[in-house]
Enzyme design. Structure first.
Site, short mmCIF file in Angstrom:
data_model
loop_
_atom_site.label_atom_id
_atom_site.label_comp_id
_atom_site.label_asym_id
_atom_site.label_seq_id
_atom_site.Cartn_x
_atom_site.Cartn_y
_atom_site.Cartn_z
N GLU A 1 -0.27 9.13 -0.64
CA GLU A 1 0.12 7.75 -0.91
C GLU A 1 0.03 7.41 -2.39
O GLU A 1 -0.32 6.30 -2.75
CB GLU A 1 -0.77 6.80 -0.09
CG GLU A 1 -0.94 7.26 1.34
CD GLU A 1 -1.63 6.26 2.23
OE1 GLU A 1 -2.79 5.93 1.94
OE2 GLU A 1 -1.01 5.81 3.20
N ASP B 1 4.04 10.10 -0.98
CA ASP B 1 3.63 11.40 -0.45
C ASP B 1 2.46 11.25 0.54
O ASP B 1 2.00 10.13 0.79
CB ASP B 1 3.28 12.36 -1.60
CG ASP B 1 2.05 11.93 -2.38
OD1 ASP B 1 1.52 10.82 -2.16
OD2 ASP B 1 1.59 12.71 -3.24
N GLU C 1 -14.02 12.13 4.87
CA GLU C 1 -12.70 12.38 4.26
C GLU C 1 -12.81 13.48 3.22
O GLU C 1 -11.95 14.34 3.12
CB GLU C 1 -12.17 11.11 3.61
CG GLU C 1 -10.82 11.31 2.93
CD GLU C 1 -10.23 10.02 2.41
OE1 GLU C 1 -9.07 9.74 2.71
OE2 GLU C 1 -10.92 9.27 1.68
N TRP D 1 0.86 -1.18 0.00
CA TRP D 1 0.00 0.00 0.00
C TRP D 1 0.90 1.22 0.00
O TRP D 1 0.80 2.08 0.86
CB TRP D 1 -0.90 -0.02 1.25
CG TRP D 1 -1.82 1.15 1.43
CD1 TRP D 1 -1.49 2.44 1.74
CD2 TRP D 1 -3.25 1.15 1.36
NE1 TRP D 1 -2.60 3.23 1.86
CE2 TRP D 1 -3.71 2.47 1.62
CE3 TRP D 1 -4.21 0.16 1.09
CZ2 TRP D 1 -5.06 2.83 1.64
CZ3 TRP D 1 -5.55 0.53 1.11
CH2 TRP D 1 -5.97 1.85 1.37
C1 BGC Z 1 -5.00 9.45 2.31
C2 BGC Z 1 -3.89 9.42 3.36
C3 BGC Z 1 -4.45 8.95 4.68
C4 BGC Z 1 -5.23 7.64 4.52
C5 BGC Z 1 -5.95 7.25 5.80
C6 BGC Z 1 -5.63 8.07 2.24
O1 BGC Z 1 -6.62 8.08 1.27
O2 BGC Z 1 -4.47 9.81 1.06
O3 BGC Z 1 -3.34 10.70 3.53
O4 BGC Z 1 -3.41 8.79 5.59
O5 BGC Z 1 -6.17 7.76 3.50
O6 BGC Z 1 -6.80 8.29 6.23
#
Ligand code: BGC
Length: 325
Positions: A154, A151, A282, A101
């Site tokens: 991710e 980054d 989110e 991941w």
């Molecule tokens: C985000 C990350 C985050 C993770 C868990 C991902 O989709 O890009 O920044 O750490 O979700 O929240």
């Protein structure tokens, strides 16, 4: 529009309650309890969440997370000293998750050091708290900081300014001699425009005058019609909506440079997204950049993560910073 202090109090109470309710008994914070892919504890998310809880007086919540981190790091002592890489996220009992991941991400470990030091100062705790773990993390960051890693989102491998800023802040918090070398490696003009860059100014890794252009570009190119902030222009994840995390970061930054009214507008935007439930997702669907991508993500993983504990934490941090003004 001014925000009523009762609304802010309500939003703080709800956010803290969501975080407390879902913190695992081990101390780990799930990224999101209702989204299978996020049923892990990320070091980056957790550092922000613990810092937010520490700020608002939830000492034990923060401390339990730091202790959980400390244990999992000390348990990997030999691997760290052998030069092995750590994961970006763990199962709630501190194990490495299955599968790949984009797991090599350094920013979270810098943020963790930074957050632990803030917590120690805030509560006047013994400077040696978690000394073994914080020593190992400094060693780990010092060995690996120049290596390309994923980054904040991710998605891209490279040596990114936001990552370096987090590493800098962690090392600087512990007066590590490499801190300034890391800071000097940050090259903001070379970066893709991305709201994660706001952290560079927030953590004093980039001078505020050098941040001006990036902030202006984020305002012009990464802000939605209602004031929510996107991650980056090409974001197609769930259609690329506005993110409470990035909106909260910009609000926090406004407070740092004395633009209090603009910070209030960002807090207001965050509170509006909480609707009646008090949950912050989110991302928000209203003004997606690339709505044609929404359905395919929805079919793959279900509805976007909600609540996201890091989003709730950004509300707490912004409200806490605003209360100092
Ligand atoms: C985000 C990350 C985050 C993770 C868990 C991902 O989709 O890009 O920044 O750490 O979700 O929240």
């Amino acid at each position: 529009m001014d925000i009523l202090s009762e609304q802010i109090d309500w939003a703080i109470e709800k956010s803290a309650a969501v975080i407390s309710r879902y913190q695992h008994k081990s101390g780990a914070y799930p990224a999101s309890p209702n989204f299978d892919m996020y049923n892990y504890s990320w070091i980056r998310d957790g550092a922000f969440i613990a810092d937010a809880m520490s700020r608002i007086g939830k000492y034990e919540s923060a401390d339990n997370f730091f202790e959980w981190c400390s244990n999992l790091i000390v348990a990997r002592r030999d691997a760290i000293l052998a030069g092995e890489k750590l994961n970006a996220r763990y199962t709630f009992d501190g194990q490495d998750p299955p599968g790949e991941w984009g797991s090599f991400q350094l920013d979270g470990y810098g943020l963790l050091l930074w957050a632990i030091k803030q917590h120690i100062k805030r509560y006047d705790l013994n400077d040696n708290l978690y000394a073994e773990a914080t020593g190992l993390i400094q060693h780990y960051l010092n060995v690996h900081w120049q290596e390309p890693c994923f980054d904040w989102w991710e998605e891209r491998e490279g040596v990114h300014a936001a990552t370096l800023a987090c590493i800098y802040a962690g090392l600087a918090a512990y007066d590590h001699p490499s801190a300034n070398t890391v800071k000097a490696a940050i090259d903001l003009p070379k970066e893709r425009l991305d709201a994660s860059l706001i952290i560079c100014g927030l953590l004093d890794a980039v001078d505020l005058s050098a941040m001006e252009k990036t902030i202006k570009d984020i305002e012009t190119n990464l802000t939605g019609p209602d004031g929510g902030v996107y991650r980056y222009a090409e974001d197609t994840y769930y259609g690329g909506g506005e993110w409470p995390i990035t909106t909260g970061l910009l609000g926090w930054y406004y407070l740092k440079i004395g633009r209090v009214n603009q910070a209030k507008l960002k807090l207001n935007w965050l509170i509006e997204q909480m609707k009646d439930s008090g949950w912050l997702p989110e991302q928000v669907k209203t003004n997606m950049l690339h709505p044609e991508y929404y359905d395919q993500w929805n079919a793959k993983w279900g509805h976007p993560a909600n609540p996201l504990l890091w989003s709730q934490a950004m509300l707490l941090t912004l409200a806490n910073e605003l209360s100092k003004n």
